[in-house]
Design a protein around this motif. Structure first.
Motif, short mmCIF file in Angstrom:
data_model
loop_
_atom_site.label_atom_id
_atom_site.label_comp_id
_atom_site.label_asym_id
_atom_site.label_seq_id
_atom_site.Cartn_x
_atom_site.Cartn_y
_atom_site.Cartn_z
N CYS A 80 0.81 -1.23 0.00
CA CYS A 80 0.00 0.00 0.00
C CYS A 80 0.84 1.28 0.00
O CYS A 80 0.30 2.37 -0.06
CB CYS A 80 -0.95 0.02 1.19
N LEU A 81 2.14 1.16 0.10
CA LEU A 81 3.10 2.26 0.07
C LEU A 81 3.06 3.17 1.29
O LEU A 81 3.68 4.22 1.30
CB LEU A 81 2.95 3.10 -1.21
N ASP A 82 2.34 2.77 2.36
CA ASP A 82 2.36 3.53 3.61
C ASP A 82 3.73 3.37 4.28
O ASP A 82 4.44 2.39 4.02
CB ASP A 82 1.28 3.02 4.58
N GLU A 83 4.06 4.30 5.16
CA GLU A 83 5.32 4.21 5.88
C GLU A 83 5.31 3.01 6.82
O GLU A 83 4.31 2.71 7.46
CB GLU A 83 5.58 5.48 6.68
N LEU A 148 -3.25 -1.79 -2.77
CA LEU A 148 -3.95 -0.77 -3.55
C LEU A 148 -4.75 -1.42 -4.67
O LEU A 148 -4.38 -2.48 -5.16
CB LEU A 148 -2.93 0.20 -4.17
N CYS A 149 -5.81 -0.75 -5.08
CA CYS A 149 -6.61 -1.23 -6.21
C CYS A 149 -5.76 -1.16 -7.47
O CYS A 149 -5.14 -0.12 -7.75
CB CYS A 149 -7.86 -0.38 -6.36
N ASP A 150 -5.73 -2.23 -8.23
CA ASP A 150 -4.92 -2.23 -9.45
C ASP A 150 -5.56 -1.43 -10.58
O ASP A 150 -4.92 -1.16 -11.59
CB ASP A 150 -4.61 -3.66 -9.90
N GLN A 151 -6.81 -1.00 -10.41
CA GLN A 151 -7.50 -0.21 -11.42
C GLN A 151 -7.34 1.30 -11.20
O GLN A 151 -7.06 2.03 -12.13
CB GLN A 151 -8.99 -0.54 -11.44
N CYS A 152 -7.52 1.72 -9.91
CA CYS A 152 -7.54 3.16 -9.65
C CYS A 152 -6.55 3.62 -8.58
O CYS A 152 -6.40 4.81 -8.36
CB CYS A 152 -8.95 3.61 -9.27
N GLY A 153 -5.91 2.69 -7.89
CA GLY A 153 -4.92 3.05 -6.87
C GLY A 153 -5.50 3.36 -5.50
O GLY A 153 -4.78 3.78 -4.61
N ALA A 154 -6.78 3.13 -5.29
CA ALA A 154 -7.40 3.38 -3.99
C ALA A 154 -6.85 2.41 -2.95
O ALA A 154 -6.56 1.26 -3.26
CB ALA A 154 -8.92 3.24 -4.09
N ARG A 155 -6.73 2.89 -1.69
CA ARG A 155 -6.27 2.02 -0.60
C ARG A 155 -7.40 1.07 -0.24
O ARG A 155 -8.47 1.50 0.20
CB ARG A 155 -5.89 2.85 0.63
N LEU A 156 -7.18 -0.21 -0.41
CA LEU A 156 -8.21 -1.21 -0.15
C LEU A 156 -8.50 -1.35 1.35
O LEU A 156 -9.60 -1.79 1.72
CB LEU A 156 -7.83 -2.54 -0.77
#
Length: 183
Positions: A80-83, A148-156
């Protein structure tokens, strides 16, 4: 502590125990993390506090170093690319052999064998090796991170029911027919 101020903070004079098998002493303290103490995904930021507690023991081949290094690694979650912040406690060990052609150095290819000048040990490489081995290849903010959503990048994790209607492109002609009937 016998630290040499004109060199690496991880360099220590061992004149008092070198070439005296059985002699030993401990080194402990907090030091700034050296550069490149990790990987591109996760690592200990340069200059942050690193605690080192090691025993230096003189043996016939040189100086045996063993102990621990602790620090906090910072990176980003691989999903998710969070710290991500991880406490690292790594075992430090290695044999520093005298830079002396008359001393049998055994297997010079061993990864736990290092050369030294007979007077000063620089533990930076040993610390780096110990810490890097302890770091995860892909750090995660939590083991079940959905990413992350592979379509829009939203945090699942923020929207567990997040979904997109995906229509097979082979059926797109039929979709346009149903849209015409609805109008």
């Amino acid at each position: 502590m016998s630290h040499r101020p004109d060199s690496s903070p991880y360099a220590f004079s061992v004149r008092d125990i070198a070439r005296k098998p059985g002699a030993q002493r401990t080194v402990s303290g907090t030091f700034p993390a050296p550069a490149v103490l990790g990987t591109a995904m996760v690592g200990v930021p340069e200059g942050t506090e690193t605690t080192l507690e090691v025993s230096l023991e003189s043996v016939s081949e040189g100086i045996w170093v063993s102990g621990t290094v602790t620090a906090e690694a910072v990176g980003e979650c691989g999903r998710c690319l969070d710290e991500v912040r991880l406490d690292v406690a790594a075992t430090v060990q290695g044999l520093f052999v005298h830079d002396d052609p008359h001393v049998d150095q055994g297997d010079e290819e061993s990864e736990d064998v290092f050369e030294f000048d007979g007077e000063t040990l620089d533990l930076e490489e040993v610390v780096r090796d110990a810490v890097v081995i302890q770091l995860p290849f892909t750090p995660l903010c939590r083991p079940d991170c959905p990413g992350l959503c592979d379509q829009c990048g939203a945090r699942l994790a923020d929207d567990p029911d997040h979904a997109h209607e995906v229509i097979d492109p082979r059926w797109s002609a039929l979709t346009s027919l149903t849209e015409q009937e609805e109008s």
